[in-house]
Design an enzyme around this catalytic site. Structure first.
Site, PDB file in Angstrom:
ATOM      1  CE  LYS A 154      73.570-106.266 105.352  1.00  0.00           C
ATOM      2  NZ  LYS A 154      72.486-106.031 105.027  1.00  0.00           N
ATOM      3  CG  ASP A 173      69.070-106.650 109.388  1.00  0.00           C
ATOM      4  OD1 ASP A 173      68.800-106.172 110.514  1.00  0.00           O
ATOM      5  OD2 ASP A 173      68.615-107.682 108.841  1.00  0.00           O
TER       6      ASP A 173
END
Ligand code: SF4
Length: 245
Positions: A154, A173
């Site tokens: 991420k 996310d």
């Protein structure tokens, strides 16, 4: 005395038949209904219309600062991270400043972002990794960036996509997980699998923007609780059970 004569367990003798082969059934892969290319294109068009300028809402002035801000953003709002980094980046300006900082001082400085002890370790470890392996520069490939302690896909996608414009994947996310499920773009729960699903159906040249647009939509309209479906321009394409209209 009645003779104890029982039929053996009711077992029946089955005559051996010529080998009967089961019909060969083809394995069918379940197509995700929501990933029809026309529907995906309509969702992308809706996001473009609503958020043409969507981008990362963390403040930064170089790739290194974005890396630090992204580490700090775990379980914290971007607004709070920006408040902290506005002071932090005045005192700590380069990887060496973080790598050889006093952990106690750094913990105190980033405390408002939560999980400050772990984040301090990640920031110091990543900074040392940059100095020792990459001459203090944030690398430009996912494989390299993932060698930094405390950095996962991420963070790698945020930094590579936003700071360098390199489409290495899709940022997954909490907002992207929720929205891609509600919009039936994935039926997975694991971030890695969700990212793979999205990378298959979203054109590569849209990966960076799409992540930001979904995050913006999640923050502004499609909240976890009580999404504002009446205000959503994707409403006609959405058949989520969470819809409020
Ligand atoms: S219609 Fe509602 S649930 Fe569906 S994407 Fe829009 S806000 Fe989210």
């Amino acid at each position: 005395m009645a003779a104890k004569k029982r039929v053996e367990g009711g077992k029946k003798k089955v005559a051996k038949t010529a080998q009967v082969k089961k019909p060969v059934t083809k394995k069918t892969t379940r197509a995700v209904a929501g990933t029809d290319p026309k529907r995906v294109a309509a969702i992308l068009a809706g996001l473009d219309a609503a958020y043409p300028d969507a981008t990362c809402e963390l403040n930064y002035s170089n790739a290194f600062q974005l890396l630090i801000a992204t580490i700090l953003s775990a379980q914290c709002t971007d607004v709070r991270v920006n408040q902290v980094t506005s002071e932090l980046f005045k005192k700590y300006t380069k990887p060496e400043d973080f790598a050889y900082a006093s952990p106690a001082e750094l913990e105190k400085a980033i405390r408002p972002t939560g999980f400050f002890r772990n984040k301090t370790k990640s920031i110091m470890g990543a900074s040392k990794g940059l100095i020792e392996q990459f001459r203090g520069e944030v690398p430009r490939t996912m494989d390299e960036i993932l060698t930094l302690p405390g950095v996962a896909r991420k963070t790698g996608n945020v930094v590579l996509g936003t700071a360098y414009g390199i489409a290495s994947g899709v940022v997954v996310d909490t907002h992207v997980i929720r929205l891609s499920q509600r919009l039936d773009l994935t039926r997975n729960d694991e971030p890695k699998k969700i990212e793979q699903d999205l990378m298959k159906i979203i054109p590569e040249n849209k990966w960076i923007k799409f992540s930001h647009q979904l995050i913006w939509h999640g923050r502004r309209v499609c909240a976890a609780r009580k999404p504002k479906c009446a205000e959503c321009n994707l409403e006609s394409l959405c058949y989520s059970k969470d819809k409020t209209v």
